[in-house]
Design a protein around this motif. Structure first.
Motif, PDB file in Angstrom:
ATOM      1  N   GLY A 291       0.619  -1.296  -0.155  1.00  0.00           N
ATOM      2  CA  GLY A 291      -0.548  -0.176  -0.053  1.00  0.00           C
ATOM      3  C   GLY A 291       0.719   1.097  -0.109  1.00  0.00           C
ATOM      4  N   GLY A 292       2.191   0.782   0.434  1.00  0.00           N
ATOM      5  CA  GLY A 292       3.020   2.613   0.463  1.00  0.00           C
ATOM      6  C   GLY A 292       2.958   2.914  -1.516  1.00  0.00           C
ATOM      7  N   VAL A 293       3.708   3.962  -1.417  1.00  0.00           N
ATOM      8  CA  VAL A 293       4.222   4.333  -3.400  1.00  0.00           C
ATOM      9  C   VAL A 293       4.478   3.754  -3.978  1.00  0.00           C
ATOM     10  CG1 VAL A 293       6.758   5.905  -2.463  1.00  0.00           C
ATOM     11  CG2 VAL A 293       4.092   6.679  -4.390  1.00  0.00           C
ATOM     12  N   ASP A 294       5.858   2.884  -2.910  1.00  0.00           N
ATOM     13  CA  ASP A 294       6.274   2.152  -4.705  1.00  0.00           C
ATOM     14  C   ASP A 294       5.299   1.442  -4.950  1.00  0.00           C
ATOM     15  OD1 ASP A 294       7.948   3.379  -3.704  1.00  0.00           O
ATOM     16  OD2 ASP A 294       8.606   2.090  -2.175  1.00  0.00           O
ATOM     17  N   SER A 295       4.760  -0.030  -4.043  1.00  0.00           N
ATOM     18  CA  SER A 295       3.665  -1.078  -4.249  1.00  0.00           C
ATOM     19  C   SER A 295       2.750  -0.009  -5.670  1.00  0.00           C
ATOM     20  CB  SER A 295       3.844  -1.963  -3.194  1.00  0.00           C
ATOM     21  OG  SER A 295       3.218  -1.139  -2.456  1.00  0.00           O
ATOM     22  N   SER A 296       2.489   0.779  -4.873  1.00  0.00           N
ATOM     23  CA  SER A 296       1.022   0.938  -5.416  1.00  0.00           C
ATOM     24  C   SER A 296       1.234   1.603  -6.597  1.00  0.00           C
ATOM     25  CB  SER A 296       0.099   2.491  -4.598  1.00  0.00           C
ATOM     26  OG  SER A 296       0.430   2.338  -3.437  1.00  0.00           O
ATOM     27  N   VAL A 297       2.632   2.127  -6.832  1.00  0.00           N
ATOM     28  CA  VAL A 297       2.990   2.322  -8.776  1.00  0.00           C
ATOM     29  C   VAL A 297       2.937   0.701  -9.424  1.00  0.00           C
ATOM     30  CG1 VAL A 297       4.813   3.298  -9.902  1.00  0.00           C
ATOM     31  CG2 VAL A 297       3.862   4.559  -7.752  1.00  0.00           C
ATOM     32  N   LEU A 298       3.883  -0.398  -8.512  1.00  0.00           N
ATOM     33  CA  LEU A 298       3.799  -0.781  -9.461  1.00  0.00           C
ATOM     34  C   LEU A 298       2.074  -1.357  -9.617  1.00  0.00           C
ATOM     35  CD1 LEU A 298       5.405  -3.104 -10.125  1.00  0.00           C
ATOM     36  CD2 LEU A 298       5.692  -4.294  -8.322  1.00  0.00           C
ATOM     37  N   LEU A 299       1.403  -1.658  -9.058  1.00  0.00           N
ATOM     38  CA  LEU A 299       0.537  -2.142  -9.096  1.00  0.00           C
ATOM     39  C   LEU A 299      -0.602  -1.473  -9.679  1.00  0.00           C
ATOM     40  CD1 LEU A 299      -2.018  -4.743  -8.401  1.00  0.00           C
ATOM     41  CD2 LEU A 299      -2.572  -2.965  -6.671  1.00  0.00           C
ATOM     42  N   ASP A 300      -0.472  -0.577  -9.705  1.00  0.00           N
ATOM     43  CA  ASP A 300      -1.261   0.308 -10.870  1.00  0.00           C
ATOM     44  C   ASP A 300      -0.647   0.305 -12.390  1.00  0.00           C
ATOM     45  OD1 ASP A 300      -3.131   2.842 -11.094  1.00  0.00           O
ATOM     46  OD2 ASP A 300      -0.911   3.783 -12.714  1.00  0.00           O
ATOM     47  N   ALA A 301       1.063   0.006 -12.617  1.00  0.00           N
ATOM     48  CA  ALA A 301       1.177   0.247 -14.051  1.00  0.00           C
ATOM     49  C   ALA A 301       1.111  -1.965 -14.511  1.00  0.00           C
ATOM     50  CB  ALA A 301       2.848   0.217 -13.428  1.00  0.00           C
ATOM     51  N   ALA A 302       0.963  -1.964 -13.325  1.00  0.00           N
ATOM     52  CA  ALA A 302       0.523  -3.459 -13.964  1.00  0.00           C
ATOM     53  C   ALA A 302      -0.189  -3.899 -14.557  1.00  0.00           C
ATOM     54  CB  ALA A 302       0.942  -4.581 -12.492  1.00  0.00           C
ATOM     55  N   VAL A 303      -1.442  -3.442 -14.285  1.00  0.00           N
ATOM     56  CA  VAL A 303      -3.102  -2.806 -14.330  1.00  0.00           C
ATOM     57  C   VAL A 303      -2.546  -2.332 -15.949  1.00  0.00           C
ATOM     58  CG1 VAL A 303      -4.975  -2.696 -14.111  1.00  0.00           C
ATOM     59  CG2 VAL A 303      -3.359  -3.476 -12.203  1.00  0.00           C
ATOM     60  N   ARG A 304      -2.625  -1.601 -15.744  1.00  0.00           N
ATOM     61  CA  ARG A 304      -2.014  -0.067 -17.658  1.00  0.00           C
ATOM     62  C   ARG A 304      -1.887  -1.659 -18.292  1.00  0.00           C
ATOM     63  NH1 ARG A 304       0.231   5.274 -16.019  1.00  0.00           N
ATOM     64  NH2 ARG A 304      -0.218   5.851 -18.593  1.00  0.00           N
ATOM     65  N   VAL A 305      -0.672  -2.188 -18.287  1.00  0.00           N
ATOM     66  CA  VAL A 305       0.794  -3.213 -19.116  1.00  0.00           C
ATOM     67  C   VAL A 305      -0.828  -4.248 -18.848  1.00  0.00           C
ATOM     68  CG1 VAL A 305       2.485  -3.641 -19.942  1.00  0.00           C
ATOM     69  CG2 VAL A 305       2.051  -1.815 -18.296  1.00  0.00           C
ATOM     70  N   ALA A 306      -0.608  -5.127 -18.389  1.00  0.00           N
ATOM     71  CA  ALA A 306      -1.283  -6.386 -18.165  1.00  0.00           C
ATOM     72  C   ALA A 306      -2.463  -6.785 -18.109  1.00  0.00           C
ATOM     73  CB  ALA A 306      -0.288  -7.182 -17.376  1.00  0.00           C
ATOM     74  N   GLY A 307      -3.277  -5.749 -17.794  1.00  0.00           N
ATOM     75  CA  GLY A 307      -4.641  -6.258 -17.705  1.00  0.00           C
ATOM     76  C   GLY A 307      -4.833  -6.640 -16.203  1.00  0.00           C
ATOM     77  N   ALA A 308      -6.420  -5.790 -15.564  1.00  0.00           N
ATOM     78  CA  ALA A 308      -6.557  -6.607 -14.376  1.00  0.00           C
ATOM     79  C   ALA A 308      -6.252  -8.176 -14.180  1.00  0.00           C
ATOM     80  CB  ALA A 308      -8.315  -5.980 -13.407  1.00  0.00           C
ATOM     81  N   SER A 309      -7.145  -8.625 -15.039  1.00  0.00           N
ATOM     82  CA  SER A 309      -6.785 -10.590 -15.580  1.00  0.00           C
ATOM     83  C   SER A 309      -6.389 -11.163 -14.791  1.00  0.00           C
ATOM     84  CB  SER A 309      -7.846 -10.944 -16.195  1.00  0.00           C
ATOM     85  OG  SER A 309      -6.630 -10.696 -17.264  1.00  0.00           O
TER      86      SER A 309
END
Length: 478
Positions: free
Chosen positions: A36-54
């Motif tokens: 939930g920190g800034v670093d993992s929030s960025v990683l999760l947000d970017a992963a969804v944008r690139v790979a897709g939520a599924s």
């Protein structure tokens, strides 16, 4: 699923995530360690944008160390749900063993939990959000601690720890903290600020807040220089590990849980110490100081391979180094206590009202009791009438010391302590940490030793079916 990159920070983050994604099969799912920190929030947000939520799975570990831990869990779940990402969390108990810092214990518990969640969901890739500033801080900390090459190698961009189920990948390792914060601001992300990160009593926080800002002013390229140092150390460490694996082939006993005393002492000091460091890493123990390892090797040489090592006084990370029947091993507990009698960690009691189940899984013991049908007139003396298993509740308990059992079928044979029976059969101490199976208040079965004949009735109904109890350990995954 892609998104148009509009800013430098956006392009850098998406490119880094895209590169890591390109190394995976097209249908591979990705677990993201999400604090939930800034670093993992960025990683999760970017992963969804690139790979897709599924394809994404957000994994959170609740340590319970902060008064805000429950609120952080709720925030993380909401963040993931907003993006359509599957979310999972696990609560862990952080060990407070002597000689282990809270930070190290929390880190160990976190990785065990993350790996377990990956394994249970069949996910083979775990993404971590460490970045270039984290890498530089790690190298500096290891230098200040006088660490060896393994410590200076710091964090690898990608690696599979021994026994782990998921490969750990750090897509953001070459990006700066400032670049991630810029991305988060531009995307209007909401993240958690852990209050402990501002506490400069912790060494890493002191470096982050008081040392690296000064280095940035006077040595602006220090992060790249430290990253190169880590790469050189990692290369040298790989060579040392290759040598250690050669020595392990000669010295390893019981699938690596012990070393041959003879084979270890046959090596010169440098090579023996290298083997001991490598061996401890394979066992999942935290690295020991050079002074402690040197003292251990000195004591082992003094007692000789023929000695039983009762005088060994080496304690490390909640374990004691032991020497027994020509083998060297680590046992849970303290070296000032008698080997194996009271040092084993107690686990919660598990109970089962047996209704002819064939298996009884015990996760806290990393194993399973199997109740195999042995028929009406079995030839194996270690079978048990099914009626015995149903006369009271079964319970699996830890050893507390002093337990006794009778392995002989002769009614007048004396009972003996488990410790004596283990020693007589040459069962090394690290194998004795097994669940004791009770029927009511009576000890019934001990893995590696068998049935306590004193718990069985003198007369058995000829038509009673019998069961053979087997204890099967899990494959080591952590």
């Amino acid at each position: 699923m892609t998104s148009t990159a509009e800013t430098p920070a956006d392009r850098l983050v998406l490119a880094a995530v895209g590169f890591s994604l390109s190394t995976l099969p097209a249908d591979a799912r990705i677990a993201i360690a999400f604090s939930g920190g800034v670093d993992s929030s960025v990683l999760l947000d970017a992963a969804v944008r690139v790979a897709g939520a599924s394809r994404c799975l957000a994994l959170h570990v609740h340590h319970g160390l902060s008064a805000h831990a429950d609120a952080w869990l709720a925030h993380c779940e909401a963040f993931a749900r907003e993006r359509g990402v599957e979310f999972a969390a696990e609560r862990v108990e952080v060990s407070r063993d002597a000689g282990v810092s809270v930070e190290a214990a929390a880190r160990d518990a976190r990785y065990r939990a993350l790996d377990g969640m990956c394994a249970s969901r069949g996910v083979a890739t775990l993404w971590l959000a460490q970045h270039a500033d984290d890498q530089a801080e790690t190298v500096l900390l290891q230098l200040l601690r006088g660490a060896g090459l393994a410590g200076l190698a710091a964090m690898a961009p990608e690696y599979l720890p021994a026994g782990a189920s998921a490969t750990r990948v750090r897509p953001l390792l070459h990006l700066l903290r400032a670049q991630l914060e810029q991305y988060a601001s531009e995307r209007a992300l909401h993240w958690i600020d852990d209050e402990s990160n501002a506490d400069t009593r912790y060494a890493r926080n002191a470096l982050r807040h008081e040392v690296t800002p000064a280095l940035t002013v006077h040595f602006p390229g220090f992060r790249d220089a430290l990253a190169r140092t880590a790469a050189h150390a990692a290369s040298a460490q790989r060579l040392l590990d290759a040598l250690a694996r050669i020595d392990m082939e000669e010295a390893s006993r019981d699938e690596g849980r012990a070393l041959s005393h003879d084979a270890l002492l046959a090596l010169d000091d440098d090579r023996a110490l290298n083997l001991m460091r490598y061996w401890m890493r394979t066992l999942g123990l935290v690295a020991a100081s050079s002074a402690r390892l040197g003292d251990a090797l000195r004591q082992l040489r003094e007692i000789g391979a023929a000695g039983e090592g009762h005088g060994l006084r080496i304690d490390h990370a909640g374990h004691a180094l032991r020497s027994y029947r020509g083998l060297v091993y680590w046992e849970t507990g303290d070296s000032s206590e008698p080997a194996d009698e009271t040092a084993l960690a107690a686990r919660a009691v598990s109970e089962l009202a047996w209704q002819r189940e064939s298996i009884w899984r015990l996760p806290q013991w990393r194993g399973t009791f199997i109740f195999a049908d042995a028929g009406v007139a079995p030839g194996d003396p270690d079978t048990i009438p099914a009626s015995v298993l149903q006369r009271a509740v079964l319970s699996a308990r830890s050893r507390s010391g002093g337990e006794r059992m009778r392995t002989s079928e002769a009614r007048n044979a004396p009972s003996r302590t488990l410790k004596n029976l283990f020693q007589e059969r040459g069962i090394p101490a690290w194998k004795r940490d097994v669940p004791l199976l009770y029927i009511g208040d009576d000890l019934l079965f001990v893995p590696l030793l068998g049935v306590n004949r004193a718990a069985l009735p003198e007369q058995v109904d000829e038509g009673d079916s019998h069961v053979k109890i087997i204890w099967r350990e899990d494959l080591l995954i952590a």
